[in-house]
Design a protein around this motif. Structure first.
Motif, short mmCIF file in Angstrom:
data_model
loop_
_atom_site.label_atom_id
_atom_site.label_comp_id
_atom_site.label_asym_id
_atom_site.label_seq_id
_atom_site.Cartn_x
_atom_site.Cartn_y
_atom_site.Cartn_z
N VAL A 405 0.86 -1.18 0.00
CA VAL A 405 0.00 0.00 0.00
C VAL A 405 0.90 1.23 0.00
N LEU A 406 0.82 2.04 -1.06
CA LEU A 406 1.74 3.17 -1.25
C LEU A 406 0.98 4.49 -1.20
N GLN A 407 1.46 5.40 -0.37
CA GLN A 407 0.87 6.74 -0.28
C GLN A 407 1.59 7.68 -1.25
N LYS A 408 0.93 8.00 -2.35
CA LYS A 408 1.47 8.93 -3.36
C LYS A 408 2.97 8.70 -3.62
N PRO A 409 3.32 7.55 -4.16
CA PRO A 409 4.75 7.23 -4.33
C PRO A 409 5.47 8.09 -5.35
N PHE A 410 4.73 8.78 -6.25
CA PHE A 410 5.36 9.55 -7.32
C PHE A 410 5.41 11.04 -7.02
N LEU A 411 5.01 11.43 -5.84
CA LEU A 411 4.84 12.85 -5.55
C LEU A 411 6.14 13.64 -5.67
N MET A 412 7.29 13.02 -5.37
CA MET A 412 8.56 13.73 -5.32
C MET A 412 9.26 13.81 -6.68
N PHE A 413 8.69 13.23 -7.73
CA PHE A 413 9.45 13.01 -8.95
C PHE A 413 8.84 13.72 -10.16
N GLN A 414 9.70 13.95 -11.14
CA GLN A 414 9.28 14.49 -12.42
C GLN A 414 8.58 13.40 -13.24
N SER A 415 7.90 13.82 -14.30
CA SER A 415 7.07 12.90 -15.07
C SER A 415 7.85 11.72 -15.64
N GLU A 416 9.09 11.99 -16.08
CA GLU A 416 9.89 10.91 -16.67
C GLU A 416 10.17 9.83 -15.63
N MET A 417 10.54 10.27 -14.42
CA MET A 417 10.83 9.32 -13.35
C MET A 417 9.55 8.63 -12.89
N CYS A 418 8.42 9.33 -12.93
CA CYS A 418 7.15 8.72 -12.55
C CYS A 418 6.82 7.54 -13.47
N LYS A 419 7.05 7.73 -14.76
CA LYS A 419 6.81 6.64 -15.70
C LYS A 419 7.72 5.45 -15.43
N ARG A 444 5.34 -18.47 -7.05
CA ARG A 444 5.19 -17.37 -6.08
C ARG A 444 3.75 -16.90 -6.04
N ARG A 445 3.38 -16.32 -4.92
CA ARG A 445 2.02 -15.80 -4.76
C ARG A 445 1.88 -14.48 -5.52
N PRO A 446 0.66 -14.14 -5.92
CA PRO A 446 0.45 -12.86 -6.62
C PRO A 446 0.87 -11.68 -5.74
N ARG A 447 1.28 -10.62 -6.40
CA ARG A 447 1.65 -9.38 -5.72
C ARG A 447 0.63 -8.31 -6.10
N THR A 448 0.11 -7.62 -5.11
CA THR A 448 -0.88 -6.57 -5.32
C THR A 448 -0.32 -5.25 -4.83
N VAL A 449 -0.49 -4.21 -5.62
CA VAL A 449 -0.06 -2.86 -5.23
C VAL A 449 -1.28 -1.95 -5.29
N ILE A 450 -1.53 -1.25 -4.20
CA ILE A 450 -2.61 -0.26 -4.14
C ILE A 450 -1.97 1.08 -3.80
N MET A 451 -2.11 2.05 -4.69
CA MET A 451 -1.41 3.32 -4.48
C MET A 451 -2.34 4.49 -4.76
N SER A 452 -2.15 5.56 -4.03
CA SER A 452 -2.88 6.79 -4.32
C SER A 452 -2.05 7.62 -5.30
N VAL A 453 -2.74 8.29 -6.21
CA VAL A 453 -2.06 9.07 -7.25
C VAL A 453 -2.64 10.47 -7.27
N ALA A 454 -1.79 11.42 -7.66
CA ALA A 454 -2.22 12.82 -7.71
C ALA A 454 -2.57 13.27 -9.12
N ALA A 455 -2.12 12.52 -10.14
CA ALA A 455 -2.38 12.91 -11.52
C ALA A 455 -2.64 11.66 -12.36
N GLY A 456 -3.38 11.85 -13.45
CA GLY A 456 -3.75 10.71 -14.28
C GLY A 456 -2.55 9.99 -14.88
N GLY A 457 -1.50 10.75 -15.23
CA GLY A 457 -0.33 10.12 -15.82
C GLY A 457 0.37 9.16 -14.90
#
Length: 487
Positions: A405-419, A444-457
């Motif tokens: 569970v990730l709280q806005k993991p891309f908030l600190m980064f530019q768009s290129e790094m977000c991708k 291996r068991r499935p891996r699930t990621v749930i993250m909040s995002v600030a922008a559609g990209g």
């Protein structure tokens, strides 16, 4: 403290907990030692009183009166002239000093030094005035008790010498009784100090008792784990689902902020394992609380969140926190034991994938080191905020939990790094663990990621979408969002 519920932590602030651990615990321990010593003093007083009662009936009034006077004096002082409590001022000083140390750059940048100095001076003056009052209280109290010995000895000499001169009492008995009276006075004064120490522990013991009886999350965790196991067993037995097919489900979930408003109402969501879920929503619509509910950091006020009992859940906060340990220790916090060569190889590959190749030599050096370096860690001082955030994501990927569970993991980064990071998370989900052998993915068991995002990209690589929506009366719900660019 780590087991306290959110409500309890609102009451027991960190600075108050620090005082409990240091001053209050020390005062309670000193009170225990004082209680043990008091029994010894009481025994000495009893022996002296017994001697006086047998050898000098005229001195009985001193033998009995001195302890009674000391007890009465102490009781009256405690009832009518109690010393001031400095707990609030000491906690305020601790809070002020911590803020200066932790937030000095902000204070300096906004030219707040004079204001902070004035605040500190005011708090210091309040504490000083109370401590002076307390010291004067102790001085006056001790003065009366300390004067008791010379006064009682002098009175015994004045009224006892005529009996010695008349021969009614031997000189030896007179001198022994005088020594016993002085000993009772000294022991009573010492006992008085010990009683004051015991009385001073009532506040700390009461505070520690209240803290130890504060509500924790342990019973809630126990109930949640039992429900997870029971639901998992029912799905396996009646639904015919294997462990990897059990969905993550929110059923009728509602949440009310402790001593605050209702935030969520009637959330019904379900997602299969092995998905990368992006959570959208307007600002202050509860995305952070929703993810904390999923991570079991807080618990719903109603309804149920089901995540199969065998799945490990890891919550990754928006602002990564580094422990005062080595870089290798920080990166391998989630491993079940000390890292081995295979773990280090995988760790180095993940560091390289996330652009942290500059840290690879340090990791290799620390792994080769026979004994860890003791003392303060200085390596983290050279890190940038983005590097700290990447380290937080790296150690989560190294741990490789089934549910992340990730709280806005891309908030600190530019768009290129977000991708790039989005691709890394997608690979983690698809390969059931980043930088693991693709040939064994089915084991291996499935891996699930749930993250909040600030922008559609930021959700370009997501395979499922949730959104928080208004539910009326100032609260929110959450629902599936269509996987479209507009959404």
């Amino acid at each position: 403290y780590m087991n306290l519920s959110e409500e309890s932590k609102q009451t027991i602030k960190p600075e108050l907990f620090e005082r409990y651990v240091s001053f209050e615990a020390k005062a309670a321990a000193q009170g225990y030692a004082a209680g043990v010593a008091l029994f010894e003093v009481m025994g000495g007083i009893g022996v002296n009183i017994y001697f006086i009662l047998l050898s000098s009936p005229r001195a009985q009034i001193y033998a009995v009166g001195i302890p009674v006077f000391v007890l009465a004096w102490g009781w009256l002082r405690h009832i009518f002239m109690e010393p001031p409590d400095t707990t609030e001022e000491e906690v305020g000083m601790t809070r002020c000093m911590r803020e200066v140390v932790m937030k000095f750059e902000t204070i300096s940048s906004y030219y707040l030094r004079p204001m902070v100095n004035a605040d500190f001076a005011g708090r210091s003056e309040n504490l000083r005035s109370k401590e002076v009052h307390s010291a004067m209280y102790n001085l006056r109290t001790d003065f009366i008790v300390r004067c008791l010995g010379p006064v009682c000895t002098g009175l015994y000499i004045i009224f006892g010498v005529p009996a010695v001169l008349r021969g009614a009492q031997s000189l030896g008995a007179f001198l022994a009784t005088m020594g016993a009276i002085q000993s009772i006075c000294d022991q009573s004064a010492g006992g008085f100090e010990l009683c004051r120490s015991l009385a001073a522990t009532t506040g700390p013991v009461a505070a520690l008792t209240a803290m130890f009886n504060s509500r924790t999350d342990l019973l809630t965790w126990k109930a949640v784990n039992r429900r997870r196991r029971a639901t998992s067993a029912v799905l396996a037995r009646e639904g015919g689902l294997t462990r990897d097919m059990m969905p993550i489900r929110l059923a009728g979930v509602g949440f009310t902020i402790p001593e605050g408003p209702e935030l969520f109402r009637a959330i019904d969501l379900e997602v299969p394992q092995g998905k990368l879920v992006a959570v959208f929503g307007a600002h202050s619509s509860g995305k952070s609380h929703l993810l904390r509910l999923l991570a079991h950091h807080i618990f719903p006020s109603e309804g149920e969140i089901f995540i199969a009992s065998h799945l490990r859940i890891l919550h990754v906060a928006r602002d990564a926190q580094l422990l005062d340990r080595s870089l290798l220790d920080n990166l391998t916090l989630g491993l079940p034991g000390p890292p081995g060569p295979k773990d280090i190889k995988r760790l180095l590959e993940i560091l390289n994938e996330l652009g942290l190749h500059e840290l690879q030599p340090q990791v290799e050096e620390e792994f080769a080191r026979e004994a860890p370096v003791d003392g303060p860690q200085t390596w983290m001082k050279a890190l940038t905020p983005t590097e700290v955030s990447l380290i937080g994501l790296t150690r989560a990927l190294v741990m490789n939990p089934e549910v992340m569970v990730l709280q806005k993991p891309f908030l600190m980064f530019q768009s290129e790094m977000c991708k790039k990071l989005g691709g890394v998370l997608a690979e983690h989900v698809e390969n059931r663990g980043l930088k693991l052998d693709p040939a064994t993915v089915s084991l291996r068991r499935p891996r699930t990621v749930i993250m909040s995002v600030a922008a559609g990209g930021d959700a370009e690589f997501a395979s499922a979408f949730w959104t928080t929506l208004p539910a009326g009366e100032g609260c929110f719900t959450a629902a599936l969002a269509p996987p479209t660019k507009e959404a």
